[in-house]
Motif scaffolding. Structure first.
Motif, PDB file in Angstrom:
ATOM      1  N   GLU A  39       0.839  -1.201   0.000  1.00 32.64           N
ATOM      2  CA  GLU A  39       0.000   0.000   0.000  1.00 32.64           C
ATOM      3  C   GLU A  39       0.875   1.251   0.000  1.00 32.64           C
ATOM      4  OE1 GLU A  39      -3.124   2.278   2.955  1.00 32.64           O
ATOM      5  OE2 GLU A  39      -2.778   0.129   3.231  1.00 32.64           O
ATOM      6  N   VAL A  40       0.581   2.173  -0.916  1.00 27.69           N
ATOM      7  CA  VAL A  40       1.381   3.393  -1.028  1.00 27.69           C
ATOM      8  C   VAL A  40       0.550   4.656  -0.868  1.00 27.69           C
ATOM      9  CG1 VAL A  40       3.163   2.333  -2.452  1.00 27.69           C
ATOM     10  CG2 VAL A  40       1.175   3.379  -3.559  1.00 27.69           C
ATOM     11  N   GLY A  41      -0.756   4.540  -0.695  1.00 24.73           N
ATOM     12  CA  GLY A  41      -1.582   5.721  -0.526  1.00 24.73           C
ATOM     13  C   GLY A  41      -3.050   5.394  -0.724  1.00 24.73           C
ATOM     14  N   SER A  42      -3.887   6.408  -0.554  1.00 24.21           N
ATOM     15  CA  SER A  42      -5.325   6.212  -0.740  1.00 24.21           C
ATOM     16  C   SER A  42      -5.984   7.544  -1.047  1.00 24.21           C
ATOM     17  CB  SER A  42      -5.949   5.584   0.511  1.00 24.21           C
ATOM     18  OG  SER A  42      -5.837   6.472   1.623  1.00 24.21           O
ATOM     19  N   ASP A  43      -7.174   7.460  -1.607  1.00 25.30           N
ATOM     20  CA  ASP A  43      -7.994   8.627  -1.907  1.00 25.30           C
ATOM     21  C   ASP A  43      -9.412   8.330  -1.453  1.00 25.30           C
ATOM     22  OD1 ASP A  43      -5.986  10.178  -3.655  1.00 25.30           O
ATOM     23  OD2 ASP A  43      -6.100   8.235  -4.672  1.00 25.30           O
ATOM     24  N   ARG A  44     -10.119   9.352  -0.993  1.00 22.91           N
ATOM     25  CA  ARG A  44     -11.510   9.151  -0.588  1.00 22.91           C
ATOM     26  C   ARG A  44     -12.334   8.690  -1.781  1.00 22.91           C
ATOM     27  NH1 ARG A  44     -16.199  12.231  -0.844  1.00 22.91           N
ATOM     28  NH2 ARG A  44     -17.796  11.607   0.685  1.00 22.91           N
ATOM     29  N   ALA A  45     -13.205   7.715  -1.549  1.00 20.38           N
ATOM     30  CA  ALA A  45     -14.108   7.210  -2.585  1.00 20.38           C
ATOM     31  C   ALA A  45     -15.503   7.760  -2.321  1.00 20.38           C
ATOM     32  CB  ALA A  45     -14.134   5.688  -2.588  1.00 20.38           C
ATOM     33  N   ASP A  46     -16.022   8.550  -3.239  1.00 21.54           N
ATOM     34  CA  ASP A  46     -17.356   9.109  -3.079  1.00 21.54           C
ATOM     35  C   ASP A  46     -18.389   7.976  -3.099  1.00 21.54           C
ATOM     36  OD1 ASP A  46     -19.158  11.696  -3.309  1.00 21.54           O
ATOM     37  OD2 ASP A  46     -19.969  10.215  -4.718  1.00 21.54           O
ATOM     38  N   LYS A 283     -12.484   4.407   0.818  1.00 24.21           N
ATOM     39  CA  LYS A 283     -11.216   4.725   0.171  1.00 24.21           C
ATOM     40  C   LYS A 283     -11.006   3.922  -1.124  1.00 24.21           C
ATOM     41  CE  LYS A 283      -8.959   7.387   3.311  1.00 24.21           C
ATOM     42  NZ  LYS A 283     -10.042   7.569   4.305  1.00 24.21           N
ATOM     43  N   THR A 284     -10.255   4.560  -2.031  1.00 24.95           N
ATOM     44  CA  THR A 284      -9.601   3.843  -3.122  1.00 24.95           C
ATOM     45  C   THR A 284      -8.135   3.728  -2.733  1.00 24.95           C
ATOM     46  OG1 THR A 284     -11.105   4.683  -4.814  1.00 24.95           O
ATOM     47  CG2 THR A 284      -8.975   3.842  -5.554  1.00 24.95           C
ATOM     48  N   TYR A 285      -7.708   2.504  -2.438  1.00 26.05           N
ATOM     49  CA  TYR A 285      -6.330   2.282  -1.993  1.00 26.05           C
ATOM     50  C   TYR A 285      -5.426   2.039  -3.202  1.00 26.05           C
ATOM     51  CZ  TYR A 285      -8.101   1.901   2.762  1.00 26.05           C
ATOM     52  OH  TYR A 285      -8.680   2.162   3.980  1.00 26.05           O
ATOM     53  N   ARG A 286      -4.201   2.552  -3.111  1.00 22.93           N
ATOM     54  CA  ARG A 286      -3.204   2.386  -4.169  1.00 22.93           C
ATOM     55  C   ARG A 286      -2.073   1.477  -3.679  1.00 22.93           C
ATOM     56  NH1 ARG A 286      -3.708   7.920  -3.850  1.00 22.93           N
ATOM     57  NH2 ARG A 286      -1.533   8.126  -3.185  1.00 22.93           N
ATOM     58  N   PHE A 287      -1.629   0.587  -4.598  1.00 20.42           N
ATOM     59  CA  PHE A 287      -0.568  -0.361  -4.278  1.00 20.42           C
ATOM     60  C   PHE A 287       0.455  -0.379  -5.413  1.00 20.42           C
ATOM     61  CE2 PHE A 287      -4.623  -1.768  -2.640  1.00 20.42           C
ATOM     62  CZ  PHE A 287      -4.376  -2.157  -1.338  1.00 20.42           C
ATOM     63  N   THR A 288       1.683  -0.698  -5.071  1.00 23.06           N
ATOM     64  CA  THR A 288       2.704  -0.981  -6.074  1.00 23.06           C
ATOM     65  C   THR A 288       3.310  -2.347  -5.781  1.00 23.06           C
ATOM     66  OG1 THR A 288       4.409   0.189  -4.807  1.00 23.06           O
ATOM     67  CG2 THR A 288       3.242   1.416  -6.531  1.00 23.06           C
ATOM     68  N   ARG A 289       3.873  -2.959  -6.812  1.00 23.79           N
ATOM     69  CA  ARG A 289       4.383  -4.321  -6.697  1.00 23.79           C
ATOM     70  C   ARG A 289       5.825  -4.317  -6.226  1.00 23.79           C
ATOM     71  NH1 ARG A 289       3.954  -8.234 -11.883  1.00 23.79           N
ATOM     72  NH2 ARG A 289       4.485  -6.249 -12.835  1.00 23.79           N
TER      73      ARG A 289
END
Length: 290
Positions: A39-46, A283-289
């Motif tokens: 996990e590298v970050g997130s954004d609010r999901a409407d 949230k919309t969570y962001r990931f990198t491999r």
């Protein structure tokens, strides 16, 4: 999301939004199987417009990411009974596909926007034993084939010719279920899948029980024996990690759509918070491999 559960969710979201407004006014290689996603970050999901699915769009260049939710369903579509939209996808040559379902009936619908902006609808009549749910669309990197999913505990994913892209499709003809991905182990409540490569899918599972993989809400990897097409292929399922379940509220989370953006190597997954917090910290969570 199951049909009755979706209806309850729609009603709950409407009520919560009203409350909030009132408050304001007053076959892959071993290396692939060993990949980890950090996990590298997130954004609010409407909750109205970003609560069901998402996809990155490559054509036209510099296009914004697209989301689906209750609030993105056109009135002209919902009036005809297509009142739930799932996790969408976009082909690399600019076709955008949204999966729809109704509360009852014998068909599913895929709504397609062509690169020139025009929309068309492709209806798929249910096959023998096929569930009504139309949880997601995942277009293969080659563009000609599309994977879709049902709900509940399943040992298969469905394969169709990609509507609008595959020359064998037409809005005036039934969109066929051409073949299946036969899974080596059961999956439960898959809400979205996206292609990591031509023979690898990443999928978000809303499994609330955790009995299949030793964890609830897993991120799954499915390694295919070959690219999907006109004939069945097999899929090896691996649970990579549990998706984030963080909120100011306690209760049941809901895992939703998933997207892999090959341009940045970023994986994104929507997780909807329980209770009133569906409005505040979904949230919309962001990931990198790694």
């Amino acid at each position: 999301m199951a049909l009755r559960a979706r209806q309850r969710c729609h009603a709950a979201l409407t009520g919560l939004v009203a409350l909030a407004s009132a408050a304001v006014l007053s076959t892959a290689t071993p290396a692939q199987a060993a990949d980890t996603w950090t996990e590298v970050g997130s954004d609010r999901a409407d909750p109205l417009t970003e609560s069901q699915g998402l996809t990155s769009v490559e054509v036209p260049a510099n296009s914004a990411n697209r989301y689906t939710g209750i609030g993105t369903i056109p009135a002209s579509v919902s009036r005809r009974g297509w009142n739930h939209v799932g996790d969408p996808d976009a082909s690399y040559n600019g076709y955008y596909v949204e999966p729809y379902q109704a509360d009852s009936g014998s068909a599913k619908m895929f709504r397609v926007q062509a690169p020139d902006g025009t929309w068309s609808e492709y209806v798929h009549t249910l096959g023998s034993g096929e569930a009504l749910n139309n949880s997601f669309a995942a277009i293969s990197p080659g563009g000609q084939w599309m994977v879709s999913g049902e709900w509940g505990t399943m040992t298969r994913l469905l394969v169709h010719p990609t509507p609008g892209v595959n020359p064998g499709t037409s809005p005036s003809a039934d969109l066929p279920w051409t073949s299946s991905i036969r899974l080596d182990r059961a999956v439960r409540d898959v809400q979205g899948c996206d292609f990591l490569s031509a023979t690898t899918l990443l999928c978000s599972s809303d499994d609330p029980a955790g009995t299949l993989f030793g964890m609830t809400k897993p991120l799954l990897q499915i390694d295919l024996s070959a690219e999907p097409g006109a004939s069945d292929v097999t899929g090896r399922v691996t649970a990579l990690r549990q998706l984030p379940l963080r909120s100011s509220c306690s209760g049941g989370f809901e895992t939703e759509g998933i997207d892999y953006d090959r341009r940045t190597g970023t994986l994104r997954v929507i997780v909807i918070s329980p209770g009133f917090c569906v409005l505040t910290d979904s949230k919309t969570y962001r990931f990198t491999r790694g």
